[in-house]
Motif scaffolding. Structure first.
Motif, PDB file in Angstrom:
ATOM      1  N   GLU A 565      42.901 -13.816  -3.395  1.00  0.00           N
ATOM      2  CA  GLU A 565      42.527 -15.177  -3.770  1.00  0.00           C
ATOM      3  C   GLU A 565      41.388 -15.147  -4.782  1.00  0.00           C
ATOM      4  OE1 GLU A 565      40.439 -19.110  -1.802  1.00  0.00           O
ATOM      5  OE2 GLU A 565      40.793 -17.320  -0.570  1.00  0.00           O
ATOM      6  N   PHE A 566      41.521 -15.919  -5.855  1.00  0.00           N
ATOM      7  CA  PHE A 566      40.480 -15.948  -6.880  1.00  0.00           C
ATOM      8  C   PHE A 566      39.297 -16.788  -6.400  1.00  0.00           C
ATOM      9  CE2 PHE A 566      38.628 -18.039 -10.687  1.00  0.00           C
ATOM     10  CZ  PHE A 566      38.096 -16.904 -11.267  1.00  0.00           C
ATOM     11  N   LEU A 567      38.089 -16.205  -6.416  1.00  0.00           N
ATOM     12  CA  LEU A 567      36.917 -16.927  -5.899  1.00  0.00           C
ATOM     13  C   LEU A 567      36.055 -17.523  -6.995  1.00  0.00           C
ATOM     14  CD1 LEU A 567      35.814 -14.288  -3.256  1.00  0.00           C
ATOM     15  CD2 LEU A 567      37.080 -16.391  -2.820  1.00  0.00           C
ATOM     16  N   GLY A 568      36.039 -16.866  -8.149  1.00  0.00           N
ATOM     17  CA  GLY A 568      35.230 -17.417  -9.227  1.00  0.00           C
ATOM     18  C   GLY A 568      34.878 -16.336 -10.243  1.00  0.00           C
ATOM     19  N   THR A 569      34.224 -16.747 -11.308  1.00  0.00           N
ATOM     20  CA  THR A 569      33.795 -15.811 -12.330  1.00  0.00           C
ATOM     21  C   THR A 569      32.288 -15.630 -12.234  1.00  0.00           C
ATOM     22  OG1 THR A 569      35.562 -16.586 -13.765  1.00  0.00           O
ATOM     23  CG2 THR A 569      33.801 -15.335 -14.800  1.00  0.00           C
ATOM     24  N   LEU A 570      31.856 -14.391 -12.228  1.00  0.00           N
ATOM     25  CA  LEU A 570      30.426 -14.113 -12.178  1.00  0.00           C
ATOM     26  C   LEU A 570      29.946 -13.690 -13.560  1.00  0.00           C
ATOM     27  CD1 LEU A 570      30.369 -12.108  -8.842  1.00  0.00           C
ATOM     28  CD2 LEU A 570      29.457 -14.394  -9.209  1.00  0.00           C
ATOM     29  N   LEU A 571      28.768 -14.158 -13.945  1.00  0.00           N
ATOM     30  CA  LEU A 571      28.260 -13.888 -15.294  1.00  0.00           C
ATOM     31  C   LEU A 571      26.850 -13.302 -15.256  1.00  0.00           C
ATOM     32  CD1 LEU A 571      29.379 -17.247 -16.924  1.00  0.00           C
ATOM     33  CD2 LEU A 571      30.284 -15.003 -17.530  1.00  0.00           C
ATOM     34  N   PRO A 572      26.724 -12.056 -14.810  1.00  0.00           N
ATOM     35  CA  PRO A 572      25.386 -11.457 -14.859  1.00  0.00           C
ATOM     36  C   PRO A 572      24.980 -11.165 -16.297  1.00  0.00           C
ATOM     37  CG  PRO A 572      26.989  -9.820 -14.180  1.00  0.00           C
ATOM     38  CD  PRO A 572      27.735 -11.111 -14.297  1.00  0.00           C
ATOM     39  N   GLU A 595      28.095 -14.842   3.471  1.00  0.00           N
ATOM     40  CA  GLU A 595      27.368 -13.805   2.758  1.00  0.00           C
ATOM     41  C   GLU A 595      27.266 -14.121   1.274  1.00  0.00           C
ATOM     42  OE1 GLU A 595      29.757 -10.509   3.881  1.00  0.00           O
ATOM     43  OE2 GLU A 595      31.208 -10.805   2.286  1.00  0.00           O
ATOM     44  N   ASP A 596      26.341 -13.446   0.625  1.00  0.00           N
ATOM     45  CA  ASP A 596      26.201 -13.542  -0.820  1.00  0.00           C
ATOM     46  C   ASP A 596      26.778 -12.289  -1.457  1.00  0.00           C
ATOM     47  OD1 ASP A 596      24.950 -15.931  -0.782  1.00  0.00           O
ATOM     48  OD2 ASP A 596      23.065 -15.256  -1.676  1.00  0.00           O
ATOM     49  N   PHE A 597      27.532 -12.497  -2.532  1.00  0.00           N
ATOM     50  CA  PHE A 597      27.952 -11.374  -3.365  1.00  0.00           C
ATOM     51  C   PHE A 597      27.059 -11.424  -4.592  1.00  0.00           C
ATOM     52  CE2 PHE A 597      30.421  -9.086  -6.475  1.00  0.00           C
ATOM     53  CZ  PHE A 597      31.060  -8.098  -5.743  1.00  0.00           C
ATOM     54  N   TYR A 598      26.152 -10.452  -4.705  1.00  0.00           N
ATOM     55  CA  TYR A 598      25.019 -10.524  -5.631  1.00  0.00           C
ATOM     56  C   TYR A 598      25.197  -9.414  -6.646  1.00  0.00           C
ATOM     57  CZ  TYR A 598      19.817 -10.405  -6.408  1.00  0.00           C
ATOM     58  OH  TYR A 598      18.531 -10.420  -6.903  1.00  0.00           O
ATOM     59  N   VAL A 599      25.386  -9.758  -7.890  1.00  0.00           N
ATOM     60  CA  VAL A 599      25.685  -8.702  -8.878  1.00  0.00           C
ATOM     61  C   VAL A 599      24.681  -8.685 -10.018  1.00  0.00           C
ATOM     62  CG1 VAL A 599      27.445 -10.128  -9.966  1.00  0.00           C
ATOM     63  CG2 VAL A 599      27.454  -7.682 -10.373  1.00  0.00           C
ATOM     64  N   ILE A 600      24.291  -7.474 -10.375  1.00  0.00           N
ATOM     65  CA  ILE A 600      23.347  -7.253 -11.459  1.00  0.00           C
ATOM     66  C   ILE A 600      24.028  -6.430 -12.539  1.00  0.00           C
ATOM     67  CG2 ILE A 600      21.154  -6.174 -12.092  1.00  0.00           C
ATOM     68  CD1 ILE A 600      20.537  -6.279  -9.003  1.00  0.00           C
ATOM     69  N   LEU A 601      23.873  -6.847 -13.775  1.00  0.00           N
ATOM     70  CA  LEU A 601      24.331  -6.022 -14.890  1.00  0.00           C
ATOM     71  C   LEU A 601      23.192  -5.060 -15.213  1.00  0.00           C
ATOM     72  CD1 LEU A 601      26.145  -5.334 -17.316  1.00  0.00           C
ATOM     73  CD2 LEU A 601      25.115  -7.240 -18.528  1.00  0.00           C
ATOM     74  N   VAL A 602      23.393  -3.785 -14.854  1.00  0.00           N
ATOM     75  CA  VAL A 602      22.318  -2.812 -15.088  1.00  0.00           C
ATOM     76  C   VAL A 602      22.198  -2.526 -16.582  1.00  0.00           C
ATOM     77  CG1 VAL A 602      21.505  -0.484 -14.612  1.00  0.00           C
ATOM     78  CG2 VAL A 602      22.666  -1.785 -12.830  1.00  0.00           C
ATOM     79  N   GLY A 603      23.331  -2.301 -17.213  1.00  0.00           N
ATOM     80  CA  GLY A 603      23.311  -2.048 -18.644  1.00  0.00           C
ATOM     81  C   GLY A 603      24.706  -1.727 -19.143  1.00  0.00           C
ATOM     82  N   SER A 604      24.867  -1.762 -20.450  1.00  0.00           N
ATOM     83  CA  SER A 604      26.184  -1.480 -21.005  1.00  0.00           C
ATOM     84  C   SER A 604      26.056  -0.373 -22.033  1.00  0.00           C
ATOM     85  CB  SER A 604      26.761  -2.734 -21.650  1.00  0.00           C
ATOM     86  OG  SER A 604      25.829  -3.235 -22.598  1.00  0.00           O
ATOM     87  N   ALA A 605      27.119   0.385 -22.177  1.00  0.00           N
ATOM     88  CA  ALA A 605      27.105   1.490 -23.140  1.00  0.00           C
ATOM     89  C   ALA A 605      27.844   1.086 -24.406  1.00  0.00           C
ATOM     90  CB  ALA A 605      27.745   2.716 -22.513  1.00  0.00           C
ATOM     91  N   ALA A 606      27.769   1.933 -25.407  1.00  0.00           N
ATOM     92  CA  ALA A 606      28.361   1.614 -26.700  1.00  0.00           C
ATOM     93  C   ALA A 606      29.867   1.392 -26.589  1.00  0.00           C
ATOM     94  CB  ALA A 606      28.063   2.740 -27.688  1.00  0.00           C
ATOM     95  N   ASP A 607      30.524   2.098 -25.638  1.00  0.00           N
ATOM     96  CA  ASP A 607      31.989   1.946 -25.525  1.00  0.00           C
ATOM     97  C   ASP A 607      32.397   0.740 -24.680  1.00  0.00           C
ATOM     98  OD1 ASP A 607      31.120   2.708 -23.085  1.00  0.00           O
ATOM     99  OD2 ASP A 607      32.519   4.388 -22.832  1.00  0.00           O
ATOM    100  N   HIS A 608      31.431  -0.194 -24.462  1.00  0.00           N
ATOM    101  CA  HIS A 608      31.700  -1.428 -23.703  1.00  0.00           C
ATOM    102  C   HIS A 608      32.003  -1.196 -22.235  1.00  0.00           C
ATOM    103  CE1 HIS A 608      32.243  -4.597 -27.062  1.00  0.00           C
ATOM    104  NE2 HIS A 608      31.259  -3.761 -27.308  1.00  0.00           N
ATOM    105  N   SER A 609      31.706  -0.021 -21.754  1.00  0.00           N
ATOM    106  CA  SER A 609      31.714   0.114 -20.300  1.00  0.00           C
ATOM    107  C   SER A 609      30.336  -0.336 -19.820  1.00  0.00           C
ATOM    108  CB  SER A 609      31.988   1.563 -19.899  1.00  0.00           C
ATOM    109  OG  SER A 609      30.928   2.383 -20.358  1.00  0.00           O
ATOM    110  N   ALA A 610      30.241  -0.696 -18.571  1.00  0.00           N
ATOM    111  CA  ALA A 610      28.954  -1.212 -18.103  1.00  0.00           C
ATOM    112  C   ALA A 610      28.706  -0.758 -16.679  1.00  0.00           C
ATOM    113  CB  ALA A 610      28.935  -2.734 -18.174  1.00  0.00           C
ATOM    114  N   LYS A 611      27.421  -0.682 -16.373  1.00  0.00           N
ATOM    115  CA  LYS A 611      27.053  -0.292 -15.026  1.00  0.00           C
ATOM    116  C   LYS A 611      26.601  -1.533 -14.256  1.00  0.00           C
ATOM    117  CE  LYS A 611      24.616   3.556 -13.085  1.00  0.00           C
ATOM    118  NZ  LYS A 611      23.595   4.572 -13.382  1.00  0.00           N
ATOM    119  N   PHE A 612      27.082  -1.650 -13.029  1.00  0.00           N
ATOM    120  CA  PHE A 612      26.736  -2.804 -12.211  1.00  0.00           C
ATOM    121  C   PHE A 612      26.111  -2.353 -10.897  1.00  0.00           C
ATOM    122  CE2 PHE A 612      30.310  -4.062 -14.820  1.00  0.00           C
ATOM    123  CZ  PHE A 612      29.851  -5.242 -15.368  1.00  0.00           C
TER     124      PHE A 612
END
Lengths: 668, 144
Positions: A565-572, A595-612
């Motif tokens: 089930e789609f819950l929503g879009t998160l925009l860290p 509960e809370d689903f709490y997401v942080i965008l740690v950083g992104s790399a040049a190839d558009h992959s990202a760490k969360f």
């Protein structure tokens, strides 16, 4: 305008100094004229400090950057809202704000009690005026908010973006309203000691004056936690930082005070204890201010090291010696009227509650000052971390939780075995059944089982109190259930408002316990891929870069699903504010009561992959829910009742003696 | 008699609290040292240290490609120390060049490095640590 502000501060110093002398001399010589003059001096101090505050606000709003404070704490690009709140954004302004709140409290006390508590009031006024006097000295000689620069810079430095958050704008004033307000019960305690009028009058006068700052302080603490949670990006809300601790400590003592007041009112016991608690609450507020602003303990929150430390240290030592010395001198007059009669009594429950709260205070205090103590003895600063505070406070907290439910089940004086059995059977059974269910569901954490079991116990115990009261009322009146419940609560506001704050504590504990089950994830995602995180599926849909007026941002769009089930879009986001060379983490939260689903965008790399980084925080919203119930309960308890108004009339009518004006209106 | 019972109860509670304190204190302590004292005393590898009083050397922060787990150098103006961050938390936003940091972790004397699993950072501009002149200087630097 700046000069007017400074001049007003100078006059406020004189007015408050005069207020101390006039009130003290007036009280000793029983001269009404002088006493009234002292009260007027307090009102004048308030008016003058208001002028000073308005002057500083004017300088902030009209960008008078020649004023150092304005240049350091505001700039031209700041929205109006943050210009207004910049008044308490920096050290000197926040101290002025503090002094102003103090004068507002003092003026309110004077204005409300022109006819009441006449034997105490001159000393109350002297104490309040003395505190104002001290703060005026600080404003003028240590932390001058009107200090001018030798040049006018084109623009100011402004407010750090981390602090540009609505919660951050109201969190400090709430704490100040809480910490400063504790001066009123302190002043009444000192007045009782000085005047020798040591019956329950001072308690009656200060109960509501404790309840008000207590509510502000409690709510301020919880709001600070909320801010830390949504803004700082570490997934938690309380870190046992010395600054957090320094505002928690007075709250704990004030809580103990609010309970032990009742024993003295009913039984004439704990007289010394109550005076000591009122004094201690206030001293802890001053101690907290001293610690936060003197730099003796390293803390992330602490204001820069400044020269106000010695001022506060002197004031702290003086007021401690003065008030406890006075208490010691009055000990012969403070014999208890009664003794505890039985273990199984409301008194014992209250006494235990006081012990527990003071135990907690001592634990927090010990952990906070441990570096200083160890340095004195071993030459090395040994710091204790959050694990210490948690380990000590969790068991103590659970006992406190038990008492919030058990206390109301005991009768005053003594409770018969039969009624004990009757009152405890249902709640205890409910608690045990709940624990059984949770155990069967696989919960094995001892503290969590205890905590949830106690929460169930307390809820049922208090629920039964409401229910029985309502039923009894329905039998004697013809009201229906909701009406009877409302009337019941409205009739004894103090009692049922108190129970409501007890229920708030249950909600808070449910939230705190959830912390034991926090899950933490850290992972790298390629754009367009997805991954299982706990019970959720997280898909990394896109990564965008954008420029805003004062910052640039990198934002990730993440789709969140559970069981298909789609819950929503998160925009860290990760933002960068070049003017401050400051990056900020904007977390994104999918929040449900569970509960809370709490997401942080740690950083992104040049190839558009990202760490969360993801935190799944079960039950955390119960903490915020508890905060709201806490405020509602406290408001309910402090709301004036017809009985209060009647008492006020009686007080005014019976206030006879030299300190009462001849021409007073006859109400009674 | 009743009085004695109450006294006894109080003593039991106080003793319980005291035990709780002592037991808990032992488990979560760190020795607070400044950079200078750290280098003078050079404590063993296994001792937990809270290191204060250092600021991040500008330009020394080396993030990994995802802007996490940095290595950086701190200084007190006299000594410098290389730090590797190994903690789990995302570093606070206040962690940046010139930030005043408090670290918790272990010191390795052999290669003069520090492994930190906790980093507290205080941005010097957040509160009034800097003089206004410093700010003007910074603004000019930024403009040029």
């Amino acid at each position: 305008m700046i000069d007017i502000g400074y001049f007003a501060l100078c006059l406020a110093l004189l007015a408050s100094g005069y207020g101390v002398i006039a009130s003290a001399v007036g009280a000793r010589r029983r001269q009404l004229g002088l006493v009234r003059s002292g009260e007027n001096a307090v009102l004048a101090t308030c008016a003058l400090l208001t002028i000073a505050v308005v002057a500083l606000w004017q300088a902030l709003l009209f960008h008078d950057f020649q004023v150092e404070y304005v240049a350091e704490n505001s700039n031209r690009s700041m929205p109006l809202f943050y210009l207004v709140t910049a008044l308490w954004g920096g050290q000197n302004g926040s101290l002025l704000f503090w002094g102003w709140i103090l004068s507002l409290y003092s003026a309110s006390v004077v204005a409300l009690y022109r006819q009441r508590y006449r034997e105490l009031m001159p000393y109350v006024v002297a104490t309040l005026a003395f505190t104002s006097f001290f703060f005026c000295i600080v404003h003028l000689f240590a932390a001058d908010p009107f200090q001018q620069l030798s040049f006018t810079p084109p623009d100011g430095r402004g407010l750090n973006p981390i602090l540009q958050h609505p919660v951050m704008a109201i969190h400090p004033p709430l704490l100040y309203l809480g910490m400063v307000g504790m001066v009123v019960p302190f002043a009444f305690a000192i007045a009782a000691l000085l005047s020798g009028k040591l019956d329950t009058t001072w308690l009656r006068a200060s109960r509501r004056w404790t309840l008000i700052p207590w509510t502000f302080l409690g709510f301020g603490l919880l709001l600070g936690g909320k801010w830390a949670y949504v803004e700082l990006g570490w997934g938690g809300y309380w870190a046992w930082d010395p600054v957090e601790n320094s505002s928690l400590m007075p709250w704990l003592v004030a809580t103990a005070f609010l309970h032990s007041i009742m024993i003295q009112e009913r039984k004439g016991m704990l007289k010394v204890w109550n005076l000591a608690l009122a004094i201690l609450t206030y001293e802890l507020c001053i101690f907290g201010t001293f610690m936060t602003r003197s730099g003796i303990i390293s803390s992330v929150h602490a204001f820069a090291q400044s020269n106000i430390g010695p001022f506060f240290a002197t004031f702290l030592i003086f007021s401690l010696v003065f008030s406890f010395g006075l208490l010691w001198l009055r000990l012969p007059l403070l014999k208890a009227d009664n003794r505890l009669e039985s273990f199984a009594s409301r008194e014992t429950a209250f006494l235990l509650n006081n012990w527990v709260l003071l135990g907690m205070l001592f634990a927090v205090f010990w952990g906070t000052v441990f570096p200083l103590v160890s340095e004195a003895f071993t030459g090395e600063q040994i710091t204790v971390g959050a694990p210490f505070f948690n380990q000590v406070n969790i068991p103590i907290g659970l006992v406190l939780l038990l008492l919030t439910g058990a206390g109301p089940l005991f009768a005053w004086r003594r409770t018969s075995n039969e009624s004990l059995r009757k009152n405890f059977t249902t709640p205890v059974t409910a608690g045990l059944i709940f624990v059984g269910i949770l155990f069967a569901l696989g919960l094995r954490d001892l503290y969590a089982l205890l905590s949830f079991g106690l929460c169930a116990f307390v809820t049922i115990a208090l629920g039964t109190e409401f229910h029985h009261g309502t039923r009894a009322r329905m039998r004697s009146t013809s009201e229906n259930y909701p009406m009877a419940l409302y009337r019941l609560c409205a009739k004894s506001r103090r009692r049922y408002g108190g129970y409501l704050t007890h229920l708030a504590l249950v909600l808070l504990f449910v939230g705190f316990t959830g912390k034991a089950f926090t899950q933490e994830f850290e992972f790298v995602l390629e754009k367009g891929t997805s991954r299982q995180v706990g019970n959720y599926q997280l898909s990394f849909e896109s990564l965008a870069f954008a420029e805003a007026s004062n910052h640039s941002t990198t934002a990730a769009a993440l789709g969140l699903h559970r069981d298909g089930e789609f819950l929503g879009t998160l925009l860290p986001e990760r933002r960068y504010y070049p003017a401050f060379d400051q990056g900020t983490t904007e977390v994104s939260i999918y929040s449900t009561l569970r509960e809370d689903f709490y997401v942080i965008l740690v950083g992104s790399a040049a190839d558009h992959s990202a760490k969360f980084k993801v935190y799944i925080n079960p039950l955390i919203n119960f903490v915020w829910l508890g905060s709201i119930v806490f405020v509602l309960g406290a408001l309910w308890a402090m709301w004036p009742t017809p009985r209060d108004r009647r008492l006020a009339r009686v007080d005014r009518a019976s206030a006879v003696g030299l300190l009462v004006p001849r021409k007073r209106p006859h109400h009674a | 008699m009743r009085r004695h019972k109450f006294t006894l109860g109080s003593i039991v509670i106080a003793a319980g609290l005291l035990y709780l304190f002592v037991a808990s204190v032992q488990q979560s302590t760190a020795t607070h040292l400044t950079l200078q004292n750290l280098i003078i005393k050079s404590p063993g590898d296994s001792q937990r240290i809270q290191l204060g009083g250092g600021t991040v050397v500008p330009g020394s922060i080396e993030w990994d490609q995802y802007h996490s787990r940095p290595e950086f150098t701190i200084t007190d103006g006299e000594h410098t120390l290389k730090v590797r961050y190994t903690g789990n938390a995302v570093l606070p936003d206040t962690f940046k060049d010139k930030a005043l940091v408090v670290l918790e972790g272990e010191y390795h004397q052999t290669n003069n490095t520090f492994t930190a699993d906790v980093v507290f950072a205080k941005c010097p501009s957040k509160y009034e640590g800097q003089s206004y002149d410093g700010h003007v200087q910074a603004m000019n630097d930024g403009n040029s």
